[in-house]
Scaffold this motif. Structure first.
Motif, PDB file in Angstrom:
ATOM      1  N   CYS A 152       1.090  -1.140   0.016  1.00  0.00           N
ATOM      2  CA  CYS A 152      -0.175  -0.264   0.108  1.00  0.00           C
ATOM      3  C   CYS A 152       0.730   1.283  -0.020  1.00  0.00           C
ATOM      4  N   GLU A 154      -0.221   4.288   0.545  1.00  0.00           N
ATOM      5  CA  GLU A 154      -0.065   4.920   2.085  1.00  0.00           C
ATOM      6  C   GLU A 154       0.386   4.540   3.142  1.00  0.00           C
ATOM      7  N   CYS A 155       0.171   3.014   3.707  1.00  0.00           N
ATOM      8  CA  CYS A 155       0.952   2.686   4.585  1.00  0.00           C
ATOM      9  C   CYS A 155       1.920   1.910   4.869  1.00  0.00           C
ATOM     10  N   ARG A 157       1.067  -1.692   4.243  1.00  0.00           N
ATOM     11  CA  ARG A 157       0.531  -2.502   4.231  1.00  0.00           C
ATOM     12  C   ARG A 157       1.111  -4.219   2.753  1.00  0.00           C
ATOM     13  N   CYS A 173      -4.274   0.073  -0.017  1.00  0.00           N
ATOM     14  CA  CYS A 173      -5.366  -0.842   0.672  1.00  0.00           C
ATOM     15  C   CYS A 173      -6.902  -0.316   0.769  1.00  0.00           C
ATOM     16  N   CYS A 176      -6.723   2.333   4.363  1.00  0.00           N
ATOM     17  CA  CYS A 176      -6.778   3.641   3.467  1.00  0.00           C
ATOM     18  C   CYS A 176      -7.356   3.965   2.398  1.00  0.00           C
TER      19      CYS A 176
HETATM   20 ZN   LIG Z   1      -2.797   1.396   3.394  1.00  0.00          ZN
END
Ligand SMILES: [Zn+2]
Length: 264
Positions: A152, A154-155, A157, A173, A176
């Motif tokens: 992901c 953004e985060c 994962r 994901c 997000c």
């Molecule tokens: Zn994410």
């Protein structure tokens, strides 16, 4: 001056009664267009090697501004592509993409991927949607549109369901995504300023990632469920058409003949 090349015939245009203009995707010089004089005559030794989808060795020479074929020797005709209209349609789409993205620069990996794809289609061993999607993603990656679907954006994962952000070339994901603005799916024709995206299940994302990074000769050697394959192929097609900013008539034809209710 004579030029020796190895290449794949990706386009042919018949001229007058016996000549043929061929476009080759070559190992040494990328895209080359040349005229093959008398190639359509049954007595011509060039006939076999100057047909669409033929791979072989070609001796070319330049006269004026134009290239001519002096000799042509067939190495592989991929004849079995002609065993079904679906296979032929996919092969036509594959070489259509190459005609569009190819340049006069050598691009050996793209040529290899193309040859492997045509071979895979001709063997009938793999589902056509799998070959199509794997080719699209790898071809796009080779020409400079490699997406990052490893985690992901953004985060970070790397498991679960994701959304592929087509123009950003990355994934987000579910979590997000919910935090972000609503994202809708659009086909190319409808795309405007809003984000174009496609759902990628875990299996579809794994396939996507595999096709970007695997050795070219292993491009189709993966297993995927029908459900994941349908997400994978939808994402691969959206990614390709939106980055190339066009549609292909050969793709429309492929879709036409592979529609479940198509009459053969
Ligand atoms: Zn994410």
């Amino acid at each position: 001056m004579l030029v020796k090349v190895k290449g794949l015939v990706i386009r042919t245009v018949d001229i007058n009664e016996s000549d043929r203009l061929i476009t080759l995707f070559t190992e040494e010089r990328g895209i080359v267009t040349a005229s093959a004089k008398g190639a359509r005559s049954l007595r011509s030794r060039m006939m076999a090697a100057t047909q669409l989808f033929c791979y072989g060795s070609y001796v070319l020479y330049k006269k004026g501004d134009h290239m001519w074929v002096r000799e042509a020797e067939l190495a592989e005709s991929f004849f079995e592509l002609r065993n079904s209209i679906e296979s032929l349609a996919l092969a036509a789409y594959i070489v259509d993409i190459i005609s569009f993205v190819g340049t006069e620069e050598a691009e050996t990996e793209l040529l290899r991927v193309t040859l492997n794809s045509l071979y895979a289609v001709s063997t009938g061993k793999y589902p056509l949607p799998l070959i199509k999607a794997a080719f699209e993603i790898r071809a796009m990656s080779v020409i400079g549109f490699m997406p990052d679907v490893s985690e992901c954006s953004e985060c970070g994962r790397s498991d679960g369901d994701f959304i592929l952000m087509i123009m950003d070339g990355n994934i987000v994901c579910d979590e997000c995504r919910k935090k972000a603005n609503e994202i809708k799916e659009y086909v190319y024709e409808d795309s405007g300023t809003e984000a174009i995206s496609a759902v990628l299940s875990d299996g579809a994302r794994t396939a996507f990632n595999y096709c970007i990074h695997c050795p070219p000769e292993r491009l189709f050697s993966f297993r995927i469920s029908d459900e994941d394959l349908s997400l994978f192929s939808r994402a691969a097609e959206l990614y390709t058409l939106n980055h190339l900013e066009r549609n292909f008539q050969t793709l429309d034809f492929y879709k036409e003949v592979t529609r479940k209710d198509a009459v053969h």
